[in-house]
Design an enzyme around this catalytic site. Structure first.
Site, PDB file in Angstrom:
ATOM      1  CB  SER A  32      -0.763   0.215   1.198  1.00 12.04           C
ATOM      2  OG  SER A  32       0.246   0.433   2.535  1.00 12.04           O
ATOM      3  CE  LYS A  33      -2.151   5.981  -2.595  1.00 10.71           C
ATOM      4  NZ  LYS A  33      -3.531   6.087  -2.075  1.00 10.71           N
ATOM      5  NE  ARG A  34       0.133   1.082   6.439  1.00 13.05           N
ATOM      6  CZ  ARG A  34       1.104  -0.160   6.342  1.00 13.05           C
ATOM      7  NH1 ARG A  34       2.466  -0.148   6.817  1.00 13.05           N
ATOM      8  NH2 ARG A  34       0.672  -1.700   6.533  1.00 13.05           N
TER       9      ARG A  34
ATOM     10  N   GLY B 164       5.381   3.229  -0.185  1.00  9.69           N
ATOM     11  CA  GLY B 164       5.853   3.617  -1.539  1.00  9.69           C
ATOM     12  C   GLY B 164       5.283   4.076  -2.724  1.00  9.69           C
TER      13      GLY B 164
END
Ligand code: GLU
Length: 496
Positions: A253-255, A257
């Site tokens: 997920s965006k967490r 990168g």
């Protein structure tokens, strides 16, 4: 053997992210390896979430990755249309058939009623499965309610007991309990087909031989198998790819990168490198080779060797692969890929002359070794362009106080001002002269010379730096480049 036909079937509800791009890539590799057909099908029946911009962007991102298709909404083909919103009549005729054959029925349950049933099941620890309540409504009553315009969905009538199995090329035979499935919705009350329904009709009519998609669709597959059975259609072979996870073993997920293909491009990752790295997510070529071209990957790809274990997305590894791909490019190719970043950073002009290109080619030859991705070019080029003696680090200013430093720099500044067409060979002989005249040698000599030219304590080797600066000073750049003589004179003035 029948010709392989596979498809990538995105819903245009967002950007192309790593998971979906990997699905597209594996389908493409399989199709190309088997000399089959790769189809793009747009699944846009979720009208609230689908958007034309997403479809456009999706197509752009797939093409950037190097994935092309033989049939699709833009490419056309014999078994289209390839956009679900244009196939509604096709779904309707199948629904009619299923209703007439008694294999499907109208369901009048309201969303609120279904939600209540769901909550009740969950609170008593049971799987929420549709009760089948509307199955028993007499057909004349159904007819009457439908004709009077009452909202109704259409459900598939499925057995209450028993099991259903299918063979997965990645996971072997998978068996599901029918008790836990219930009667799936085929058509929603708004008249649009459900995913599990449209996908079966499309895959069948488009003569798809292999459905390769993400593991999140495993639980949909028994439902789809039931639809195939009801329509007396032959199901394709299924291969479900494991999920792509971050290093901490949670879903990427965006967490973690960048997750969308578009972001990687903006970060200066080469499409050939992203393609290469993604092919390694859940599959490994024989002999452990890791840096491969699209052609080599196609040659080696084997669907049967795809792993069932989740694939870990390792950003460092991607960066490493990118570096290897960068090294394989010609200087001109590297220059062309670096240019958009340099233009964006306002270091290069909008209109490039051949001299600019030549300079940039030299610069990328020298600088590529020190970077992992093209987005890092501006920072490195700045090192050549920018020269701020007044803002030198305190530690360097201190070094300039040393006895050799000021003598070396002042002499260098004087001598260089008398030289025309300065270059590295002239620098080398000047350094020798200065050594003789000052008796400063080694680091005492070369470190001050570096400071005189760069106002920094470290950086590119001077044999690489000097030609870049001298040639750069003769070209027109948004930020003009100072030549070596100007630089030496400014640093020397600081000493007085
Ligand atoms: N539109 C579906 C998705 O994007 C397609 C799944 C499939 O390949 O069957 O998840």
């Amino acid at each position: 053997m029948e010709k392989v036909r596979v498809r990538f079937a995105p819903s245009p509800t967002g950007f192309l992210h790593v998971g979906n791009a990997r699905t597209a890539l594996f389908n493409w590799l399989f199709a190309r390896k088997k000399k089959g057909v790769f189809i793009l099908r747009v699944e846009d029946t979720d009208i609230e979430r689908s958007a034309a911009e997403y479809e456009e962007k999706l197509i752009k991102d797939l093409l950037w990755m190097g994935l092309d298709w033989d049939e699709g909404p833009d490419a056309g083909g014999p078994l289209g249309p390839y956009r679900q919103s244009l196939r509604l009549e096709i779904y309707k005729s199948h629904t009619q058939r299923l209703l007439e054959e008694g294999k499907a029925y109208y369901c009048f349950c309201s969303p609120e009623e279904l939600e209540r049933e769901r909550e009740k099941a969950i609170s008593s620890g049971e799987m929420p499965v549709y009760s089948g309540k509307c199955r028993s409504i007499p057909s004349n009553e159904t007819q009457q309610r439908v004709t009077s315009g009452e909202q109704a969905a259409v459900r598939l009538h499925t057995p209450d007991e028993g099991t259903i199995s299918y063979n997965d090329l990645v996971r072997g035979t998978l068996t599901f309990d029918l008790k836990l499935i219930g009667d799936p919705i085929l058509v929603r009350s708004n008249g649009l087909p459900s995913y599990n329904y449209a996908v079966v009709i499309d895959d069948s009519l488009m003569q798809i031989t292999h459905v390769i998609r993400g593991e999140d669709h495993i639980s949909n597959t028994p439902r789809q198998t039931l639809v195939y059975q009801a329509l007396s259609l032959k199901p394709p072979q299924f291969a479900h790819l494991s999920l792509v996870m971050g290093k901490d073993n949670t879903r990427l997920s965006k967490r973690h990168g960048a997750t969308s293909v578009d972001q990687f491009g903006k970060q200066g990752i080469l499409s050939s490198a992203l393609f290469n790295y993604m092919a390694l997510l859940g599959w490994a070529p024989p002999e452990g080779k890791e840096v491969l071209t699209r052609g080599e990957l196609t040659e080696l790809f084997e669907l049967e060797k795809v792993s069932r274990h989740s694939a870990i997305f390792d950003y460092d590894k991607l960066t490493w692969v990118n570096r290897q791909h960068m090294k394989r490019l010609s200087s001109r190719e590297r220059a062309e890929l670096a240019y958009p970043f340099l233009k964006e950073a306002k270091l290069f002009p909008d209109q490039m002359t051949e001299d600019h290109w030549e300079w940039l080619e030299k610069a990328v030859e020298v600088l590529t070794e020190r970077i992992d991705r093209f987005s890092e070019f501006p920072e490195k080029v700045r090192e050549v362009f920018e020269f701020f003696p007044a803002a030198m680090d305190e530690s360097i200013k201190k070094e300039l106080k040393a006895e050799c430093a000021s003598r070396v720099i002042q002499l260098f500044s004087k001598k260089i001002s008398e030289i025309e067409e300065f270059d590295y060979a002239k620098f080398a002989s000047l350094a020798k002269e200065i050594e003789r005249e000052t008796d400063c040698r080694g680091r005492d000599l070369y470190h001050p010379l570096r400071i005189a030219l760069t106002a920094r304590g470290s950086g590119l080797d001077l044999d690489k730096f000097i030609p870049l600066v001298e040639k750069g000073a003769r070209l027109d750049f948004p930020v003009p480049v100072k030549n070596c003589a100007q630089r030496a004179s400014e640093v020397s003035n600081l000493l007085e």
